[in-house]
Design a protein around this motif. Structure first.
Motif, PDB file in Angstrom:
ATOM      1  N   ILE A  96     -14.973  21.471  41.500  1.00 28.47           N
ATOM      2  CA  ILE A  96     -13.989  22.018  42.468  1.00 28.47           C
ATOM      3  C   ILE A  96     -14.673  21.629  43.882  1.00 28.47           C
ATOM      4  CG2 ILE A  96     -13.007  23.814  41.055  1.00 28.47           C
ATOM      5  CD1 ILE A  96     -14.768  25.991  42.799  1.00 28.47           C
ATOM      6  N   ILE A  97     -13.704  21.584  44.861  1.00 30.19           N
ATOM      7  CA  ILE A  97     -14.316  21.415  46.424  1.00 30.19           C
ATOM      8  C   ILE A  97     -13.605  22.624  47.342  1.00 30.19           C
ATOM      9  CG2 ILE A  97     -12.909  19.679  46.747  1.00 30.19           C
ATOM     10  CD1 ILE A  97     -15.023  18.201  48.401  1.00 30.19           C
ATOM     11  N   VAL A  98     -14.345  23.375  48.066  1.00 27.18           N
ATOM     12  CA  VAL A  98     -13.756  24.183  48.718  1.00 27.18           C
ATOM     13  C   VAL A  98     -13.350  23.499  50.310  1.00 27.18           C
ATOM     14  CG1 VAL A  98     -14.055  26.337  49.886  1.00 27.18           C
ATOM     15  CG2 VAL A  98     -15.048  26.124  47.616  1.00 27.18           C
ATOM     16  N   GLY A  99     -11.994  23.784  50.602  1.00 26.06           N
ATOM     17  CA  GLY A  99     -11.613  23.334  51.925  1.00 26.06           C
ATOM     18  C   GLY A  99     -11.213  24.316  52.908  1.00 26.06           C
ATOM     19  N   SER A 100     -11.404  24.211  54.086  1.00 25.30           N
ATOM     20  CA  SER A 100     -10.847  25.240  55.082  1.00 25.30           C
ATOM     21  C   SER A 100      -9.294  24.929  55.226  1.00 25.30           C
ATOM     22  CB  SER A 100     -11.656  25.077  56.272  1.00 25.30           C
ATOM     23  OG  SER A 100     -11.306  23.892  56.866  1.00 25.30           O
ATOM     24  N   GLY A 114       1.841  32.854  46.421  1.00 26.91           N
ATOM     25  CA  GLY A 114       1.195  33.134  44.964  1.00 26.91           C
ATOM     26  C   GLY A 114       0.149  32.567  44.689  1.00 26.91           C
ATOM     27  N   ALA A 115      -1.010  32.021  45.813  1.00 21.72           N
ATOM     28  CA  ALA A 115      -2.094  31.044  45.453  1.00 21.72           C
ATOM     29  C   ALA A 115      -3.139  32.005  44.767  1.00 21.72           C
ATOM     30  CB  ALA A 115      -2.455  30.762  46.842  1.00 21.72           C
ATOM     31  N   GLU A 116      -3.599  33.194  45.141  1.00 19.61           N
ATOM     32  CA  GLU A 116      -4.345  33.782  44.666  1.00 19.61           C
ATOM     33  C   GLU A 116      -4.176  33.835  42.848  1.00 19.61           C
ATOM     34  OE1 GLU A 116      -7.365  37.852  44.507  1.00 19.61           O
ATOM     35  OE2 GLU A 116      -5.780  37.533  46.177  1.00 19.61           O
ATOM     36  N   GLU A 117      -3.021  34.243  42.382  1.00 23.11           N
ATOM     37  CA  GLU A 117      -3.042  34.446  41.102  1.00 23.11           C
ATOM     38  C   GLU A 117      -3.087  33.061  40.404  1.00 23.11           C
ATOM     39  OE1 GLU A 117       0.862  35.891  38.211  1.00 23.11           O
ATOM     40  OE2 GLU A 117       0.975  36.114  40.496  1.00 23.11           O
ATOM     41  N   ASN A 118      -2.384  32.159  41.093  1.00 26.57           N
ATOM     42  CA  ASN A 118      -2.636  30.866  40.422  1.00 26.57           C
ATOM     43  C   ASN A 118      -3.932  30.194  40.335  1.00 26.57           C
ATOM     44  OD1 ASN A 118       0.387  30.438  39.827  1.00 26.57           O
ATOM     45  ND2 ASN A 118       0.814  29.762  41.836  1.00 26.57           N
ATOM     46  N   LEU A 119      -4.807  30.476  41.202  1.00 26.03           N
ATOM     47  CA  LEU A 119      -5.884  29.950  41.530  1.00 26.03           C
ATOM     48  C   LEU A 119      -6.980  30.812  40.382  1.00 26.03           C
ATOM     49  CD1 LEU A 119      -6.580  29.472  45.265  1.00 26.03           C
ATOM     50  CD2 LEU A 119      -6.840  27.752  43.477  1.00 26.03           C
ATOM     51  N   ARG A 120      -6.626  31.876  40.147  1.00 27.54           N
ATOM     52  CA  ARG A 120      -7.313  32.608  39.044  1.00 27.54           C
ATOM     53  C   ARG A 120      -7.386  32.078  37.784  1.00 27.54           C
ATOM     54  NH1 ARG A 120      -9.912  37.336  40.403  1.00 27.54           N
ATOM     55  NH2 ARG A 120      -9.253  38.247  42.428  1.00 27.54           N
ATOM     56  N   LEU A 158     -12.188  13.921  39.131  1.00 28.68           N
ATOM     57  CA  LEU A 158     -11.765  14.275  40.419  1.00 28.68           C
ATOM     58  C   LEU A 158     -12.337  15.509  40.739  1.00 28.68           C
ATOM     59  CD1 LEU A 158      -7.978  13.064  39.944  1.00 28.68           C
ATOM     60  CD2 LEU A 158      -9.945  11.754  40.683  1.00 28.68           C
ATOM     61  N   PHE A 159     -11.972  15.889  41.927  1.00 27.63           N
ATOM     62  CA  PHE A 159     -12.338  17.309  42.575  1.00 27.63           C
ATOM     63  C   PHE A 159     -11.131  18.224  42.701  1.00 27.63           C
ATOM     64  CE2 PHE A 159     -15.815  15.177  44.803  1.00 27.63           C
ATOM     65  CZ  PHE A 159     -16.650  14.767  43.591  1.00 27.63           C
ATOM     66  N   CYS A 160     -11.093  19.141  42.479  1.00 30.35           N
ATOM     67  CA  CYS A 160      -9.799  20.202  42.471  1.00 30.35           C
ATOM     68  C   CYS A 160     -10.233  21.141  43.759  1.00 30.35           C
ATOM     69  CB  CYS A 160      -9.711  21.141  41.046  1.00 30.35           C
ATOM     70  SG  CYS A 160      -8.350  22.268  41.226  1.00 30.35           S
ATOM     71  N   GLU A 161      -9.288  21.059  44.500  1.00 32.77           N
ATOM     72  CA  GLU A 161      -9.411  21.758  45.714  1.00 32.77           C
ATOM     73  C   GLU A 161      -9.146  23.413  45.718  1.00 32.77           C
ATOM     74  OE1 GLU A 161      -8.655  21.703  50.427  1.00 32.77           O
ATOM     75  OE2 GLU A 161      -6.997  21.655  49.200  1.00 32.77           O
ATOM     76  N   LEU A 162     -10.244  24.326  46.222  1.00 33.77           N
ATOM     77  CA  LEU A 162      -9.938  25.531  46.431  1.00 33.77           C
ATOM     78  C   LEU A 162      -9.466  25.706  47.889  1.00 33.77           C
ATOM     79  CD1 LEU A 162      -9.721  28.503  45.819  1.00 33.77           C
ATOM     80  CD2 LEU A 162     -12.309  28.465  45.422  1.00 33.77           C
ATOM     81  N   ASN A 163      -8.483  25.883  48.364  1.00 34.18           N
ATOM     82  CA  ASN A 163      -8.044  25.927  49.702  1.00 34.18           C
ATOM     83  C   ASN A 163      -8.313  27.297  50.376  1.00 34.18           C
ATOM     84  OD1 ASN A 163      -6.197  25.888  52.009  1.00 34.18           O
ATOM     85  ND2 ASN A 163      -5.978  23.693  51.436  1.00 34.18           N
ATOM     86  N   ASN A 164      -9.202  27.493  51.314  1.00 32.64           N
ATOM     87  CA  ASN A 164      -9.277  28.860  51.903  1.00 32.64           C
ATOM     88  C   ASN A 164      -8.105  29.280  52.493  1.00 32.64           C
ATOM     89  OD1 ASN A 164     -11.637  30.835  52.355  1.00 32.64           O
ATOM     90  ND2 ASN A 164     -10.544  30.375  54.458  1.00 32.64           N
ATOM     91  N   SER A 165      -7.352  28.174  53.098  1.00 33.43           N
ATOM     92  CA  SER A 165      -6.025  28.531  54.105  1.00 33.43           C
ATOM     93  C   SER A 165      -4.999  29.397  53.136  1.00 33.43           C
ATOM     94  CB  SER A 165      -5.481  27.806  55.004  1.00 33.43           C
ATOM     95  OG  SER A 165      -6.150  27.374  55.872  1.00 33.43           O
ATOM     96  N   SER A 166      -5.038  28.622  51.582  1.00 34.78           N
ATOM     97  CA  SER A 166      -4.066  29.250  50.714  1.00 34.78           C
ATOM     98  C   SER A 166      -4.022  30.893  50.502  1.00 34.78           C
ATOM     99  CB  SER A 166      -4.294  28.451  49.454  1.00 34.78           C
ATOM    100  OG  SER A 166      -3.534  27.070  49.532  1.00 34.78           O
ATOM    101  N   LEU A 167      -5.443  31.312  50.806  1.00 31.99           N
ATOM    102  CA  LEU A 167      -5.713  32.651  50.173  1.00 31.99           C
ATOM    103  C   LEU A 167      -5.393  33.606  51.155  1.00 31.99           C
ATOM    104  CD1 LEU A 167      -8.931  32.055  48.250  1.00 31.99           C
ATOM    105  CD2 LEU A 167      -6.751  32.895  47.405  1.00 31.99           C
ATOM    106  N   LYS A 168      -5.197  33.107  52.547  1.00 32.37           N
ATOM    107  CA  LYS A 168      -5.039  34.107  53.704  1.00 32.37           C
ATOM    108  C   LYS A 168      -3.524  34.861  53.568  1.00 32.37           C
ATOM    109  CE  LYS A 168      -7.554  30.987  57.145  1.00 32.37           C
ATOM    110  NZ  LYS A 168      -6.899  30.270  58.519  1.00 32.37           N
ATOM    111  N   LYS A 169      -3.871  35.971  54.163  1.00 37.49           N
ATOM    112  CA  LYS A 169      -2.456  36.730  54.272  1.00 37.49           C
ATOM    113  C   LYS A 169      -1.703  36.057  54.982  1.00 37.49           C
ATOM    114  CE  LYS A 169      -0.708  41.525  55.316  1.00 37.49           C
ATOM    115  NZ  LYS A 169      -1.461  42.666  55.746  1.00 37.49           N
ATOM    116  N   ASN A 170      -0.229  35.702  54.770  1.00 38.18           N
ATOM    117  CA  ASN A 170       0.543  35.189  55.532  1.00 38.18           C
ATOM    118  C   ASN A 170       0.655  33.904  55.691  1.00 38.18           C
ATOM    119  OD1 ASN A 170       2.291  37.547  55.922  1.00 38.18           O
ATOM    120  ND2 ASN A 170       1.211  38.265  57.733  1.00 38.18           N
ATOM    121  N   GLY A 171      -0.359  33.128  54.898  1.00 35.40           N
ATOM    122  CA  GLY A 171      -0.692  31.748  54.838  1.00 35.40           C
ATOM    123  C   GLY A 171       0.438  30.734  54.320  1.00 35.40           C
TER     124      GLY A 171
END
Length: 239
Positions: free
Chosen positions: A189-193, A170-176, A153-166
């Protein structure tokens, strides 16, 4: 590194987004994307009256203004058994993203949240695990990453999750943590907007900064693949 596909975008059919499919495609073309996927929410999300939009994907051309269009869904996980709010064998769908949302799923233990995601991914149309990064839904990343790799499968790296006040916390810490495991296990992984307006389609600035910092292997980033490889991965070569 060129990230030239975006498979996580929303239109007015999601009930809380602001652009049409044609507007999203136009923005994708302006940003130089080769492929856009439209992935509106299914009906467990507030504002979505029914799943009728997914029955009429036959009306959408495969190519619009030079951009390849894939027709998908962001299916909402509604219980620990992995039940999703759209029929999983719906042949009209090119792909499905499965995600946890506070509007549709009551957060539980790390074990049960992980069970819910894994069980949802057993539906045949599911290819992408959507934004598994929200601290409100703690997940067992060792077990989840093992499952994603095992099932290809593909695990998403969601750009919106990383936005300030998104929309998630806790997304950045979890994604690391998750991407660190992904590098060890060769997880794709697949990057999604997660765009909810046309101007955000193809916006990967925060996600790209993170994968560059972590030196995530380019061949494991689906957005860099050639078009034929993408279509083959989604079993769309003959569709």
């Amino acid at each position: 590194m060129e990230l030239s596909i975006d498979l996580h975008t929303h239109t007015i059919a999601s009930g809380h987004a602001y652009s049409t499919l044609r507007e999203n495609v136009a923005w994708a073309r302006a940003r130089g994307l080769r492929i856009i996927g439209t992935s509106d929410h299914a009906m467990a999300m507030a504002g979505v009256e029914n799943n009728a939009v997914f029955d009429n994907y036959r009306a959408v051309p495969r190519v619009l203004d030079g951009v390849v269009v894939l027709c998908g869904v962001e299916a909402n996980i509604v219980d620990v058994d992995g039940t999703i709010d759209i029929h999983p064998d719906r042949k009209k769908l090119d792909y499905a993203i499965v995600s946890l949302h506070k509007q549709c799923f009551t957060p539980s233990s790390k074990e049960e949240n992980t069970d819910a995601v894994i069980n949802a991914c057993k539906h045949p149309q599911v290819k992408i695990v959507g934004h598994p990064d929200d601290a409100r839904f703690p997940l067992d990343y060792e077990r989840l990453s093992d499952f994603i790799v095992e099932r290809d499968l593909f695990c998403e790296l969601n750009n919106s999750s990383l936005k300030k006040n998104g929309p998630r916390i806790g997304a950045e810490e979890n994604l690391r943590v998750l991407l660190g495991l992904g590098k060890e296990k060769n997880m794709k992984i697949i990057v999604g907007s997660d765009a909810h307006m046309d101007v955000d389609v193809g916006n990967f600035d925060l996600a790209k900064a993170l994968i560059d910092e972590l030196n995530y292997p380019e061949d494991l980033i689906v957005n860099t693949w050639e078009t034929d490889r993408i279509l083959h991965a989604f079993e769309l070569m003959e569709k």
